[in-house]
Design a protein around this motif. Sequence first.
Motif, PDB file in Angstrom:
ATOM      1  N   GLY A  72       0.820  -1.194   0.000  1.00  0.00           N
ATOM      2  CA  GLY A  72       0.000   0.000   0.000  1.00  0.00           C
ATOM      3  C   GLY A  72       0.855   1.245   0.000  1.00  0.00           C
ATOM      4  N   LYS A  73       0.241   2.364   0.374  1.00  0.00           N
ATOM      5  CA  LYS A  73       0.986   3.616   0.401  1.00  0.00           C
ATOM      6  C   LYS A  73       2.117   3.569   1.426  1.00  0.00           C
ATOM      7  CE  LYS A  73      -3.068   6.368  -0.900  1.00  0.00           C
ATOM      8  NZ  LYS A  73      -4.077   7.328  -0.392  1.00  0.00           N
ATOM      9  N   MET A 125      -6.340   3.050  -4.323  1.00  0.00           N
ATOM     10  CA  MET A 125      -5.173   3.926  -4.306  1.00  0.00           C
ATOM     11  C   MET A 125      -5.195   4.853  -5.523  1.00  0.00           C
ATOM     12  SD  MET A 125      -1.077   3.035  -4.199  1.00  0.00           S
ATOM     13  CE  MET A 125      -1.242   1.966  -2.788  1.00  0.00           C
ATOM     14  N   GLY A 126      -4.938   6.134  -5.260  1.00  0.00           N
ATOM     15  CA  GLY A 126      -4.929   7.112  -6.331  1.00  0.00           C
ATOM     16  C   GLY A 126      -6.245   7.841  -6.497  1.00  0.00           C
ATOM     17  N   GLU A 127      -7.290   7.366  -5.793  1.00  0.00           N
ATOM     18  CA  GLU A 127      -8.578   8.030  -5.840  1.00  0.00           C
ATOM     19  C   GLU A 127      -8.909   8.578  -4.456  1.00  0.00           C
ATOM     20  OE1 GLU A 127     -11.663   5.694  -7.612  1.00  0.00           O
ATOM     21  OE2 GLU A 127     -10.316   4.788  -9.081  1.00  0.00           O
ATOM     22  N   HIS A 128      -9.873   9.492  -4.409  1.00  0.00           N
ATOM     23  CA  HIS A 128     -10.199  10.173  -3.169  1.00  0.00           C
ATOM     24  C   HIS A 128     -11.337   9.468  -2.431  1.00  0.00           C
ATOM     25  CE1 HIS A 128      -7.628  13.642  -4.016  1.00  0.00           C
ATOM     26  NE2 HIS A 128      -8.130  13.679  -5.234  1.00  0.00           N
ATOM     27  N   ASP A 129     -11.190   9.344  -1.093  1.00  0.00           N
ATOM     28  CA  ASP A 129     -12.315   8.908  -0.279  1.00  0.00           C
ATOM     29  C   ASP A 129     -13.390   9.991  -0.311  1.00  0.00           C
ATOM     30  OD1 ASP A 129     -10.830   6.695   0.409  1.00  0.00           O
ATOM     31  OD2 ASP A 129     -10.128   7.537   2.305  1.00  0.00           O
ATOM     32  N   TYR A 189      -0.735  10.766  -3.026  1.00  0.00           N
ATOM     33  CA  TYR A 189       0.555  10.497  -3.667  1.00  0.00           C
ATOM     34  C   TYR A 189       1.523   9.943  -2.625  1.00  0.00           C
ATOM     35  CZ  TYR A 189      -0.842  13.385  -7.691  1.00  0.00           C
ATOM     36  OH  TYR A 189      -1.480  13.897  -8.797  1.00  0.00           O
ATOM     37  N   VAL A 190       2.341   8.981  -3.025  1.00  0.00           N
ATOM     38  CA  VAL A 190       3.458   8.549  -2.189  1.00  0.00           C
ATOM     39  C   VAL A 190       4.624   9.467  -2.501  1.00  0.00           C
ATOM     40  CG1 VAL A 190       5.061   6.689  -1.650  1.00  0.00           C
ATOM     41  CG2 VAL A 190       2.657   6.166  -2.113  1.00  0.00           C
ATOM     42  N   LEU A 191       5.163  10.094  -1.481  1.00  0.00           N
ATOM     43  CA  LEU A 191       6.169  11.139  -1.661  1.00  0.00           C
ATOM     44  C   LEU A 191       7.577  10.569  -1.571  1.00  0.00           C
ATOM     45  CD1 LEU A 191       4.499  13.791   0.667  1.00  0.00           C
ATOM     46  CD2 LEU A 191       4.124  13.460  -1.790  1.00  0.00           C
ATOM     47  N   GLU A 192       8.505  11.311  -2.127  1.00  0.00           N
ATOM     48  CA  GLU A 192       9.927  10.982  -2.047  1.00  0.00           C
ATOM     49  C   GLU A 192      10.663  12.164  -1.445  1.00  0.00           C
ATOM     50  OE1 GLU A 192      11.375   8.231  -2.655  1.00  0.00           O
ATOM     51  OE2 GLU A 192       9.776   7.104  -3.650  1.00  0.00           O
ATOM     52  N   PRO A 193      11.673  11.880  -0.607  1.00  0.00           N
ATOM     53  CA  PRO A 193      12.031  10.577  -0.043  1.00  0.00           C
ATOM     54  C   PRO A 193      11.123  10.229   1.119  1.00  0.00           C
ATOM     55  CG  PRO A 193      13.475  12.255   0.842  1.00  0.00           C
ATOM     56  CD  PRO A 193      12.561  12.971  -0.135  1.00  0.00           C
ATOM     57  N   SER A 247       6.591   0.716   6.295  1.00  0.00           N
ATOM     58  CA  SER A 247       7.776   1.280   5.648  1.00  0.00           C
ATOM     59  C   SER A 247       7.983   2.711   6.116  1.00  0.00           C
ATOM     60  CB  SER A 247       7.587   1.264   4.126  1.00  0.00           C
ATOM     61  OG  SER A 247       6.648   2.258   3.746  1.00  0.00           O
ATOM     62  N   ASP A 248       9.013   3.354   5.593  1.00  0.00           N
ATOM     63  CA  ASP A 248       9.250   4.770   5.876  1.00  0.00           C
ATOM     64  C   ASP A 248       8.587   5.673   4.839  1.00  0.00           C
ATOM     65  OD1 ASP A 248      10.725   4.077   8.095  1.00  0.00           O
ATOM     66  OD2 ASP A 248      12.668   4.255   7.096  1.00  0.00           O
ATOM     67  N   ARG A 249       7.785   5.087   3.947  1.00  0.00           N
ATOM     68  CA  ARG A 249       7.094   5.900   2.944  1.00  0.00           C
ATOM     69  C   ARG A 249       6.093   6.838   3.623  1.00  0.00           C
ATOM     70  NH1 ARG A 249       6.929   0.649   0.575  1.00  0.00           N
ATOM     71  NH2 ARG A 249       4.720   0.378   1.120  1.00  0.00           N
ATOM     72  N   ILE A 250       5.881   7.984   3.000  1.00  0.00           N
ATOM     73  CA  ILE A 250       4.877   8.925   3.490  1.00  0.00           C
ATOM     74  C   ILE A 250       4.022   9.362   2.312  1.00  0.00           C
ATOM     75  CG2 ILE A 250       6.376  10.963   3.238  1.00  0.00           C
ATOM     76  CD1 ILE A 250       5.011  12.044   5.821  1.00  0.00           C
ATOM     77  N   SER A 251       2.724   9.486   2.553  1.00  0.00           N
ATOM     78  CA  SER A 251       1.810   9.876   1.482  1.00  0.00           C
ATOM     79  C   SER A 251       1.068  11.144   1.871  1.00  0.00           C
ATOM     80  CB  SER A 251       0.804   8.749   1.204  1.00  0.00           C
ATOM     81  OG  SER A 251      -0.063   8.565   2.314  1.00  0.00           O
ATOM     82  N   ALA A 252       0.640  11.868   0.856  1.00  0.00           N
ATOM     83  CA  ALA A 252      -0.188  13.054   1.050  1.00  0.00           C
ATOM     84  C   ALA A 252      -0.946  13.321  -0.247  1.00  0.00           C
ATOM     85  CB  ALA A 252       0.662  14.262   1.429  1.00  0.00           C
TER      86      ALA A 252
END
Length: 282
Positions: free
Chosen positions: A7-8, A139-143, A33-37, A25-30
Amino acid sequence: MKHLHSGKVRDLYETDDGLLLMVASDRISAFDYVLEPGIPDKGEILTRLSLWWFDQLKDVVPNHVVSADVPAEFAGRGVLVRRLRMVPVECVARGYLTGSGLVDYRREGVVSGVPLPPGLTDGSRLPEPIFTPSTKAPMGEHDEPMTFEQVVAAVGPDVAERLRRITLDVYARGAEIALERGIILADTKIELGWDAEGELTLGDEVLTPDSSRFWPLDLWEPGHAQPSFDKQYVRDWLLSPESGWDRTSGEAPPPLPDEIVERTRKRYVEAFERLTGRPFRR
């Protein structure tokens, strides 16, 4: 182990004995979108904080945790859990007005069909906490916000009432504990599902900076956006002129600057340490 899904933020594996291994994971989303880094140590902070909260909530609702004894490569970030058949509703409780709830209130005076009194502003405390469910979008769509009546149509009146009661009970316990530590729990999202015996069970994560808004009590001042211990800091930077990102463009956000990454990590660590009373030694 068999990899089932990414997932995200979390990766899911199936073990030989039929359990699931959930790895943060250390991933963060907003903004979907999954952001980098990623944010260093975020996965471990979320896992350790969720385990602490599951223990605080065990008399409120059962949870899916079996053990934190996982293979060394996932140590600190992984949890063995029972399988759940997830409810097709995002269960959200709000005690304060902000975020998408504030947008809906300004437009219609209601949040998820719940009418609120006039005169509220960003950061206002609500007369009482409210259940504001939403759809579970891919994923990629809005609630999308749901009214309680829509939840009833989706899962039936008895289950809908249980979802509302459990969500508000989790929020009440979390808000009480956080307030003792000088933190406001503005809102939170939880995941519920049925276990093998048909009991509604708390899954995924709970009361973390990824699933909740935490504000410092001593800086709370309704009328504007509040300083926070959660990923709202990242959202605010993305929406600022400094980022150069246009949310309506359809393009992915730019990479997060080192300064934003480090400050976000510090907020997550502070949330963990203030809530649990334990140091995060990393």
